[in-house]
Design a protein around this motif. Sequence first.
Motif, PDB file in Angstrom:
ATOM      1  N   GLY A 113      -6.444  -0.260  -6.367  1.00 31.88           N
ATOM      2  CA  GLY A 113      -6.883  -1.185  -5.327  1.00 31.88           C
ATOM      3  C   GLY A 113      -8.236  -0.845  -4.732  1.00 31.88           C
ATOM      4  N   SER A 114      -8.699   0.397  -4.926  1.00 33.38           N
ATOM      5  CA  SER A 114      -9.896   0.827  -4.194  1.00 33.38           C
ATOM      6  C   SER A 114     -11.151   0.894  -5.059  1.00 33.38           C
ATOM      7  N   VAL A 115     -11.061   0.460  -6.320  1.00 33.12           N
ATOM      8  CA  VAL A 115     -12.257   0.471  -7.178  1.00 33.12           C
ATOM      9  C   VAL A 115     -12.547  -0.954  -7.664  1.00 33.12           C
ATOM     10  N   PRO A 116     -13.808  -1.209  -8.000  1.00 29.69           N
ATOM     11  CA  PRO A 116     -14.157  -2.552  -8.476  1.00 29.69           C
ATOM     12  C   PRO A 116     -13.418  -2.887  -9.774  1.00 29.69           C
ATOM     13  N   VAL A 117     -13.136  -4.163  -9.961  1.00 27.53           N
ATOM     14  CA  VAL A 117     -12.587  -4.617 -11.238  1.00 27.53           C
ATOM     15  C   VAL A 117     -13.758  -4.956 -12.158  1.00 27.53           C
ATOM     16  N   THR A 474      13.864  -3.890 -11.155  1.00 25.15           N
ATOM     17  CA  THR A 474      13.793  -3.708  -9.708  1.00 25.15           C
ATOM     18  C   THR A 474      14.244  -4.975  -8.973  1.00 25.15           C
ATOM     19  N   ALA A 475      13.753  -6.134  -9.446  1.00 28.54           N
ATOM     20  CA  ALA A 475      14.125  -7.394  -8.809  1.00 28.54           C
ATOM     21  C   ALA A 475      15.630  -7.631  -8.946  1.00 28.54           C
ATOM     22  N   ALA A 476      16.161  -7.312 -10.140  1.00 34.94           N
ATOM     23  CA  ALA A 476      17.587  -7.527 -10.380  1.00 34.94           C
ATOM     24  C   ALA A 476      18.447  -6.656  -9.468  1.00 34.94           C
ATOM     25  N   HIS A 477      17.888  -5.532  -9.028  1.00 34.34           N
ATOM     26  CA  HIS A 477      18.632  -4.643  -8.128  1.00 34.34           C
ATOM     27  C   HIS A 477      18.169  -4.787  -6.684  1.00 34.34           C
ATOM     28  N   SER A 478      17.557  -5.931  -6.388  1.00 37.87           N
ATOM     29  CA  SER A 478      17.118  -6.232  -5.018  1.00 37.87           C
ATOM     30  C   SER A 478      16.211  -5.160  -4.432  1.00 37.87           C
ATOM     31  N   GLY A 479      15.378  -4.574  -5.296  1.00 42.69           N
ATOM     32  CA  GLY A 479      14.465  -3.543  -4.806  1.00 42.69           C
ATOM     33  C   GLY A 479      13.083  -4.118  -4.547  1.00 42.69           C
ATOM     34  N   SER A 480      12.167  -3.255  -4.124  1.00 48.77           N
ATOM     35  CA  SER A 480      10.775  -3.664  -3.957  1.00 48.77           C
ATOM     36  C   SER A 480       9.935  -2.987  -5.027  1.00 48.77           C
ATOM     37  N   ILE A 481       9.015  -3.759  -5.626  1.00 49.59           N
ATOM     38  CA  ILE A 481       8.179  -3.193  -6.687  1.00 49.59           C
ATOM     39  C   ILE A 481       7.043  -2.355  -6.121  1.00 49.59           C
ATOM     40  N   SER A 482       6.873  -2.363  -4.822  1.00 50.69           N
ATOM     41  CA  SER A 482       5.906  -1.456  -4.220  1.00 50.69           C
ATOM     42  C   SER A 482       6.397  -1.019  -2.849  1.00 50.69           C
ATOM     43  N   ALA A 483       6.886   0.206  -2.782  1.00 49.26           N
ATOM     44  CA  ALA A 483       7.444   0.685  -1.523  1.00 49.26           C
ATOM     45  C   ALA A 483       6.354   1.118  -0.567  1.00 49.26           C
ATOM     46  N   GLU A 484       5.371   1.884  -1.071  1.00 48.11           N
ATOM     47  CA  GLU A 484       4.358   2.415  -0.158  1.00 48.11           C
ATOM     48  C   GLU A 484       2.965   2.476  -0.768  1.00 48.11           C
ATOM     49  N   HIS A 485       2.809   2.178  -2.042  1.00 51.39           N
ATOM     50  CA  HIS A 485       1.481   2.281  -2.655  1.00 51.39           C
ATOM     51  C   HIS A 485       0.689   0.981  -2.560  1.00 51.39           C
ATOM     52  N   GLY A 486       1.359  -0.130  -2.307  1.00 49.57           N
ATOM     53  CA  GLY A 486       0.677  -1.413  -2.295  1.00 49.57           C
ATOM     54  C   GLY A 486       0.673  -2.037  -3.684  1.00 49.57           C
ATOM     55  N   LEU A 487       0.008  -3.196  -3.781  1.00 52.21           N
ATOM     56  CA  LEU A 487      -0.021  -3.927  -5.053  1.00 52.21           C
ATOM     57  C   LEU A 487      -1.322  -3.685  -5.793  1.00 52.21           C
ATOM     58  N   GLY A 488      -2.418  -3.655  -5.048  1.00 50.94           N
ATOM     59  CA  GLY A 488      -3.725  -3.379  -5.637  1.00 50.94           C
ATOM     60  C   GLY A 488      -3.997  -4.287  -6.809  1.00 50.94           C
ATOM     61  N   ARG A 489      -4.612  -3.704  -7.825  1.00 55.15           N
ATOM     62  CA  ARG A 489      -4.901  -4.463  -9.032  1.00 55.15           C
ATOM     63  C   ARG A 489      -3.699  -4.416  -9.975  1.00 55.15           C
ATOM     64  N   MET A 490      -3.039  -3.248  -9.973  1.00 51.91           N
ATOM     65  CA  MET A 490      -1.960  -3.022 -10.926  1.00 51.91           C
ATOM     66  C   MET A 490      -0.827  -4.030 -10.793  1.00 51.91           C
ATOM     67  N   LYS A 491      -0.403  -4.293  -9.547  1.00 54.35           N
ATOM     68  CA  LYS A 491       0.796  -5.103  -9.387  1.00 54.35           C
ATOM     69  C   LYS A 491       0.538  -6.462  -8.748  1.00 54.35           C
ATOM     70  N   ALA A 492      -0.751  -6.826  -8.587  1.00 57.31           N
ATOM     71  CA  ALA A 492      -1.046  -8.134  -7.997  1.00 57.31           C
ATOM     72  C   ALA A 492      -0.310  -9.262  -8.728  1.00 57.31           C
ATOM     73  N   VAL A 525      -3.906  -7.644  -4.848  1.00 52.41           N
ATOM     74  CA  VAL A 525      -2.778  -8.027  -3.987  1.00 52.41           C
ATOM     75  C   VAL A 525      -2.119  -9.358  -4.395  1.00 52.41           C
ATOM     76  N   LEU A 526      -2.888 -10.467  -4.378  1.00 46.87           N
ATOM     77  CA  LEU A 526      -2.289 -11.762  -4.706  1.00 46.87           C
ATOM     78  C   LEU A 526      -2.526 -12.098  -6.172  1.00 46.87           C
ATOM     79  N   PRO A 527      -1.556 -12.767  -6.797  1.00 36.65           N
ATOM     80  CA  PRO A 527      -1.731 -13.119  -8.213  1.00 36.65           C
ATOM     81  C   PRO A 527      -2.775 -14.205  -8.365  1.00 36.65           C
ATOM     82  N   PRO A 528      -3.386 -14.307  -9.556  1.00 36.18           N
ATOM     83  CA  PRO A 528      -4.363 -15.376  -9.766  1.00 36.18           C
ATOM     84  C   PRO A 528      -3.668 -16.739  -9.668  1.00 36.18           C
ATOM     85  N   GLU A 529      -4.379 -17.729  -9.173  1.00 36.39           N
ATOM     86  CA  GLU A 529      -3.752 -19.055  -8.988  1.00 36.39           C
ATOM     87  C   GLU A 529      -3.598 -19.769 -10.319  1.00 36.39           C
TER      88      GLU A 529
END
Lengths: 529, 251
Positions: A113-117, A474-492, A525-529
């Motif tokens: 999340g903290s470096v340019p794409v 994770t979704a199937a087990h009602s979990g969160s895919i990002s507990a404390e690291h955020g979404l950044g580029r990896m999980k946007a 953070v947000l997925p591409p539209e």
Amino acid sequence: MLTRRVAGPAQQVGLAIWARAAGTLAPPRNTEFALLQDSDLAVFDSILGSGGVITDPHEVDPYNRDWMGKYRGRGRCVLRPRSTAQVSALLRHCSARRLAVVPQGGNTGLVGGSVPVHDEVVLSTGLMTTLLGFDPGSGALTAQAGAVLATLEAAARERGHAMPLDLGASGSCAIGGNVATNAGGIRLLRHGPLHGSVLGLEVVLAGGQVLDLLSSLRKDNTGYDLKQLFIGSEGTLGVITAVAIQCPAASPATSLAYLAVPSFKAAQQAHGVLQAARQNLGELLSAFEFLDRESLEVAKQFLPGARDPLPGSDTVIPYTAQAPFFLVVEIAGSSEQHNAAMLEAFLESTMGEGRVLDGVVAQDSRQAGEIWALREGITEALRHRGAIYKYDLSFRVEEMYGVVGAARERLASAYPSGFLGGGAGSTAGSDTEHALKVVGYGHLGDGNVHLNISAPRYDAGLEALIEPWVYEFTAAHSGSISAEHGLGRMKAPCIGYSKPPEAVRLMRSIKAAFDPQGILNPYKVLPPE
Amino acid sequence: MRVLVAVKRVIDYNARVRVKPDKSGVDLKNVKMGMNPFCEIAVEEAVKLKEGGSASEVVAVTIGPKAAGDTLRTALAMGADRGVHVLEDGEVQPLAVAKLLAALTRREEATLCMLGKQAIDDDSNQTGQGLAGLLGWPQATFASKVVVDREAGRASVTREVDGGLETLSLKLPAVITADLRLNEPRYATLPNIMKAKKKKVDTVTAQELGVDITPRLKLVKVEEPAKRQAGVMLSSVKELVDRLRNEAKVI
């Protein structure tokens, strides 16, 4: 069981394809963003003066690379403002020119999340490190966004207080980045998330407007609590330039135990060690962490100076040497003697019941420091080992370790030899340094597991095997895919696994309201539209 | 062979040391205390000697107030067999410590005394040497390796000296003091902490041992080291040369 709405199957399929294509691959550059011109550099120079703008490619390079060596941008220039006014002037220019900007603190993020794409301008808070104030009465600490967490911790300690958060990267991470990513860490169990401890923020919006929310009041119910939006926004809504944070009084006495447990079940479940700790140590409990044996082995092998607190050679219980799980339990209180008595009674009873196989109690701060270094050094040890696929997940505590076992099974069936095929590190045999390794550790008290898959190199086939499977699991087990690291580029692209479409739509409209041109930390953070 | 190992309760090495406003000493109120790190190393070595069959019993000794008993328990949890606590609330200087240890060594009929090379609170580095002198035993200080040959009744001790390593061969009984790299002290495990509670600890006083511990040295004052001035960032080599020449007057 708690159920959480997740994206419907149709949408998940769409996401899955995108997630497969995403990962370490970059989304296409948004052509609406301007290209950096020499005339822009001249403006930056005039705002920041000498030393404030870095353009030498060698000096720029570290700002383009993330801590794990997984993501690399092509930014050509780094801006290093010293004041809020400078940040404001810089953003006013960037928004007028429609130049994309990546705010960067200590650059210790784990999701890219903290470096340019692409060619975004890096706005580093590295020179904004001033401690602005400390209120001895309330414990409110105010600092510029670039102040390093460990420095602030030392400043708070000197005044009899402590920062409400602590994490492995504390020696390099900046408080502004901590707030922007809503960092968790080992003290969350006791002091709660930053949404509670951050008292106020000063933020510069995309157009350069300075939003002064730098109150240090404990209670302030006047209108919408806008600062909450910036906590965890990962630099997409504004650039945090100063933080006011509540520092609890430091506990004069802390005690630490490192325990071997026979199973994950014994560690957490009803009548397990966690429950016993909550009941018997109560308000003293300040950390409840876990690591599995695989994590311990990686730390022992790759972390300089690490040693096994329970080497097993002199233990009375021979199978301790094979214990699958270890706990780090810390208590903090006002009296050393009281701590010791409470901890001993707790350990005696859990050990008597067989929920703890063996353990050590740190006898001084050196031993306590060594145990913490071991737990907190796993992340670093993994980096020394090679490429890391890192997933920061949260579940109900009872279910949190399931994903680690499932990942092991999945990899074992795809790579029966335990090694990646082809290329470097492909040769099977005794060279275990190149074997695929799945480790799990994290904040047990908070249901937060760090699933890490360590490999000799980043590999598209391996990545396709893990993602999106891990998010689906994770979704199937009602979990969160990002507990404390955020979404950044990896999980946007993957937000849909943890948030319903309506929430994502609302987030998009919030983003548009704060940053209509989308210049702040794009592609994150947000997925591409 | 019985090993006597001395342990001292000191300020935790990580704790912030505050000098009392009247300069009469260091403020110990609400400060984290623990076993002197060099004493920990001495205990580890003594326990290893027992585990290796060279020693038959390890007796840990501490001198100090009631709270020093915690430090003794730590030594017992690390593997010492029993403890002796010389209960003393006042100041005990290195010569007095050496005399007390000499009396206990005779009483316990120990063949080897293991000590830390120094305590991190007053850094005197005198007790081991004083003890050897009082007993008339050979001594090996700053040990980085200890090998005991029980049958020959000798100990071979390696010391880190300026030029490299020096190895001494001592006839037992002897006094050995531990340096930093002698070993890595073990953690106290839960079962051993519980067992330690049941181990025997004798409490004696200096008077009972017939030792006069009246201080011989007078503490004049304790002061904090002078604060170092903050550094400055210079903007050019020219400025640096100028300041070195005109301000520091070193070139």
